[in-house]
Design an enzyme around this catalytic site. Structure first.
Site, PDB file in Angstrom:
ATOM      1  N   SER A   1      11.949  33.420   8.139  1.00 40.38           N
ATOM      2  CA  SER A   1      13.034  33.235   9.089  1.00 40.38           C
ATOM      3  C   SER A   1      12.626  33.835  10.427  1.00 40.38           C
ATOM      4  CB  SER A   1      14.287  33.930   8.559  1.00 40.38           C
ATOM      5  OG  SER A   1      15.178  34.269   9.593  1.00 40.38           O
TER       6      SER A   1
ATOM      7  N   LYS B   1      14.502  36.878   4.051  1.00 43.29           N
ATOM      8  CA  LYS B   1      14.883  35.587   3.475  1.00 43.29           C
ATOM      9  C   LYS B   1      13.711  34.801   2.886  1.00 43.29           C
ATOM     10  CE  LYS B   1      18.005  32.921   4.899  1.00 43.29           C
ATOM     11  NZ  LYS B   1      18.621  31.896   5.743  1.00 43.29           N
TER      12      LYS B   1
ATOM     13  N   ARG C   1       0.837  -1.208   0.000  1.00 41.29           N
ATOM     14  CA  ARG C   1       0.000   0.000   0.000  1.00 41.29           C
ATOM     15  C   ARG C   1       0.871   1.256   0.000  1.00 41.29           C
ATOM     16  NH1 ARG C   1      -4.153  -2.637   4.466  1.00 41.29           N
ATOM     17  NH2 ARG C   1      -5.111  -4.112   2.999  1.00 41.29           N
TER      18      ARG C   1
ATOM     19  N   ARG D   1      12.940 -18.968  13.768  1.00 40.05           N
ATOM     20  CA  ARG D   1      12.384 -17.613  13.938  1.00 40.05           C
ATOM     21  C   ARG D   1      13.372 -16.859  14.809  1.00 40.05           C
ATOM     22  NH1 ARG D   1       6.734 -17.879  16.143  1.00 40.05           N
ATOM     23  NH2 ARG D   1       6.618 -19.105  14.211  1.00 40.05           N
TER      24      ARG D   1
ATOM     25  N   ASN E   1      13.515  30.982   2.311  1.00 42.12           N
ATOM     26  CA  ASN E   1      14.193  29.695   2.437  1.00 42.12           C
ATOM     27  C   ASN E   1      13.472  28.604   1.647  1.00 42.12           C
ATOM     28  OD1 ASN E   1      16.252  30.589   4.225  1.00 42.12           O
ATOM     29  ND2 ASN E   1      14.741  30.621   5.884  1.00 42.12           N
TER      30      ASN E   1
END
Lengths: 372, 372, 372, 372
Positions: free
Chosen positions: D278, D284, D124, D318, D286
């Site tokens: 930031s 900034k 899945r 096992r 980012n």
């Protein structure tokens, strides 16, 4: 059952690798509180040197309570910023309010808060895991006090070698566990704060940066570094070293417990009401706790590789990827080693010694040795 | 060329990961000599406490010279025994001869010799790598003395952030390199001898085992452990920790050198006669030494994972597989970190700083910041 | 002995992790010859499409013999360039001489030669290791033919569970070993050439780049990729996958051999003249080959981590560090898995089955089960 | 906020490494439902061959709903048994009730349920991650359709090399992402059921074991293995291989995105309302999503090392520790790669191309090349 119960999922294998007190001490809440503790310590230290008013620092400290955060809002902010600090500071400023809000996170950058909070979380987990390792060492000593003189066959490379005693075995275990606890505490006592500012040179903290750094360290019980370490990750590597040693101690002791608990050896066993059953074989007594301890300890080496690889790849003044990559690996390492120690304590609490089987195996081994 | 030249092959990539003095200090010869040193130290210590005659110890010491070994014979023995100690002891007994031969390897087992020799090899490599890291730190300091005041733009998450200075950068590098050297030396100063005998309980060494242990440790410059650690591998984990820190230091510094040496940044460069050419582009100046330093440092985390995984999986009194698995991983770790430090020294010897480019980049960054 | 013998050192633990035919197929000489094979295949393919004269291609092919290289000169060049291709091409041009020299390495870059040579080396090692795994599978089948019906106690989580048969065990081993061999061969059949030129876009090879690519692939027995993969390392990751499976097969079989060979179980043993002795205990028969197989197999996961970490970190058009970091990790992975398979064949050749011990253990287990 | 909100904590860094649909598909609930699906498929297959009544199989299928489990009770059982299957089967038998309860888990053992459920969960997650990788490939193709012809400077070893085009770069990215999706799907299509019974020989399933195995496989969309693989972990190694390739693709593309998004290069950027801010520098932007993608992808190599180390160390019928150790490492690997792909899709959705900057950088590079 209600859907909300499912949301409490800490992952399907939390019982193996995120167990005990360390899980709580490294939870999202614990990390957020640690970040708030850093902000409070910073404000207090800046007040102490006269950079911000004392009552502002008090107001900030009062607001630094994770219970007061709007977690949903914070989660949305984390999606946008990739880090909790940005939204956390916004909320903290709103909680503080007024002029004082402008003094929150003064001179600081997200990395200062994140790295220092990480050291705080690590220190707390160190104390818990060291305590569990000390417990394990004491339980080993108690076993030894009871059965230490018992002779048993020593086995090397899986082969019967020469006789030894149970106390020789437990002596090695006890020293390894106690030594690992000591190493965790020593490393924890040297974890440094990060006070570097936006570009890791401390300049944003002004002329009294050293005093502020010292104040933050004292308030958080951390060490004063000889300078910022934003992109030179010695503290992270030191953590990897100490926790690697803890995993080695638990890994070795649990491996040897399991070897002695195997049916063919049968000199030890885990016995506990209801534990160790099988879905298909009613007669079995599986040494479940020792298996879990070993499985948890075996998570550490790969996590340490991730941590070190990331720690060794920091670029410029703040790394673009490797820094973020450290966080989950570090937190999982703390949890894996804490879980391993916790499971080992559980296993040792269940151990029963079979001196008759030790004698019988020794006799078989001596017979073979004499005849070979 | 003659076939014999090809046999000198230390692997096609030895120039990257098995370079410099550390390669010699971790060679087959170095390991065998270290094993012989253990045998000599053991005999001397046993003579000191009166368990064997002094002249026997002298005869053993005289024979403990790797040059006198029949390497072909030893290799055949290793095939059969899986470990060098068995055939080594046989040859040593033959070299010693007479009654004295019976006192060779007295009370000892292969693991005592192998583990103690490993600690000796590690200590020697620690000294060499620490010296290289100190050299690198000094070279960084010299660069800083020349250009430290120069302003440059700091970069976080790859983005222009705020101005900083070259000395802030070099300060972090210097501290990381010097700190890593110190950590190697501290770890080396605590490496313990292994004196456990066939089943790791020390019994085979008789009533004066503690004195013998102390004697061996003193003669080899190693530490006295609080007991045998045959299958509890704290010393191996401690080595992983210290060398992981060395790799982190070199990895971070070389990553940042490379970032600053990229054409688009261009604030540093490697310049050396004949080095850094391209097979297809004559104009290029590749920062070859920094690349090699980074490539060597990046070997460490995976090797540390192997080392820790093995160290955490020891069964009974001597492990069936995990112990053997430690040896190549340990030796490669010593070599990788030694090579990384050596290449970093080479790179730093070639570094030229371009203050004009620093100024130009800073101006661009300031212009963008002002405009944004 | 003479110093030159010591220089033949392939590392002190080559017998564990660089053993058998794979060691030779991954030697420095093998790598250099593979690079020369790439140059020859390139020239032949370019001649085929009319880009260079046929006699030039023949001259180049004639010169592509590793025996003709000046290895000392090459080593000096590698120090300066960080890679063998640069000096190799220089020497090859000198060997070819005249106008033809200008057609050597036409359109190519060092990465084309290095990556394609790596795929050639990998393919050769795949064939050798797959053959060893098939041998091991056949030996397991032979053991099963002899003893398969024998009943034995099955053990889960180390505990006696229910009866099973030796053929059930050997059936799992045989399928795992044969399946791993098939996986190596399938992966080897899909290893692609790298024909990207200086910036990984194929442009330097001109309008007939696709035909040249196909020609090179056919001549070297490699696959035609759907484009250059200079900094997108799917082929490296695919190798990690297949060799990881080989290590898993050998690791599991050797772990189980060792469990059944332990003295306390004693249902299998390694028996061979002169092998498995002890330096301190004359009576022991250590399962040395199975131990070595396990120790070699356990090197793989850490090397794969290094390989994948490097392969996942390539920047721009050719990586500055991570590419170089792949080489030693890849070569050691090939060698570790080849050695592991080789040691497993040795172990299986020594295995003796003890049906009486199987019966005795089964009786003990049944007695306990009945009573439990 | 209420304490219960905190219990919903999936770990402080779930947003980085346990994100998107894959987190849900690998949750505790998903694992438990997968185990119940195995029980239902087993009963249906046994009914089909006439071993149990059809209405019993229907009753079992009806009860196989994770919503009906008492999770608290289950958690207590897991503490005692170390695995969910034991308590799950108990609850399932209680839910089914009557005689039919005796047919629940018929012939099966906990490993059959756990291993088969794991393969279901993996399948899945493979579908979800492959879909995300295909989305990313399509987004890259769309970027290329818009800007592909744009010339830019190619960079090798961080240095300006020769001109190339944006479409050459995006072509490599697209192929890597699409190829990784294909590899995940192919591996998923071959994941085998585990039908081995208590000691891994299939005997407990009776004479029609092969038909039952086939029935279980068909019902769950899994493959029929050529036999039990209880302690020979080829399927686990195959998963490590395919997910390693996915991590490599995302790691490389995100690393290159970040390089091109650095301020000094500036040819790409992430632009999104509110994202990338930031805590200390308002100007900034980012590249947060690319950073997160890289950070998530970098978790994979260490997790793969843990997975392979565990998978290669299974003992007897096992494993006592290594089997349990696989589970958290596997689940984290699925989540890390799913998260990495998800973050990459986010990043690509934010990417803006700056053709002017490409032209300007190219001009600078050409000027330098001309002058060099």
């Amino acid at each position: 059952m209600s859907p909300s119960s499912w949301r409490s999922d800490r992952g399907p294998f939390a019982y193996l690798v995120a167990r005990g007190d360390v899980a709580e001490a490294s939870s999202e809440r614990a990390w957020l509180q640690a970040m708030l503790d850093v902000e409070a310590a910073l404000a207090a230290s800046q007040a102490e040197v006269g950079e911000i008013p004392a009552e502002t620092a008090t107001a900030i400290a009062d607001a630094c309570d994770a219970e007061r955060l709007d977690v949903e809002l914070l989660h949305r902010s984390i999606e946008l910023g990739g880090i909790a600090v940005i939204g956390l500071v916004e909320q903290l400023r709103a909680l503080v309010g007024g002029d004082a809000a402008g003094h929150v996170h003064r001179g600081a950058t997200s990395q200062d808060v994140m790295d220092t909070a990480a050291m705080t979380v690590v220190a707390r987990c160190a104390a818990l895991t060291a305590a569990a390792l000390d417990d394990a060492a004491s339980m080993v000593a108690a076993l030894s006090a009871q059965h230490g003189d018992t002779a048993m066959i020593g086995r090397t490379l899986g082969q019967w070698a020469l006789p030894t005693t149970f106390s020789a075995v437990t002596g090695r275990w006890r020293r390894a566990l106690a030594g690992a606890a000591t190493a965790l505490r020593q490393t924890a006592s040297r974890l440094p704060v990060q006070v570097g500012g936006p570009v890791g040179d401390g300049a944003s903290y002004g002329p009294r940066a050293d005093e502020v750094t010292k104040g933050v360290a004292e308030r958080l019980g951390l060490a004063v570094p000889d300078g910022p370490w934003s992109t030179e990750r010695a503290p992270v590597a030191a953590i990897a070293g100490a926790w690697g040693r803890a995993a080695t101690a638990v890994g070795d002791v649990s491996t040897q417990l399991l070897a002695l608990m195997s049916s063919d050896v049968g000199e030890l066993a885990e016995r506990a009401e209801g534990a160790g059953g099988s879905s298909s074989m009613a007669h079995k007594h599986n040494p479940v706790a020792a298996i879990a301890a070993r499985a948890a300890a075996l998570q550490a080496p790969g996590l340490i590789a991730t941590l070190l690889h990331s720690a060794a790849s920091h670029d410029f003044e703040r790394a673009s990827g490797p820094w973020h990559a450290e966080w989950p690996a570090l937190n999982r390492l703390l949890r894996a080693c804490g879980s391993a120690a916790d499971w080992l304590v559980t296993s040792l609490g269940r151990v029963v010694v079979d001196p008759e089987r030790m004698a019988a195996n020794l006799a078989r081994a001596n017979a073979e040795r004499g005849g070979g």
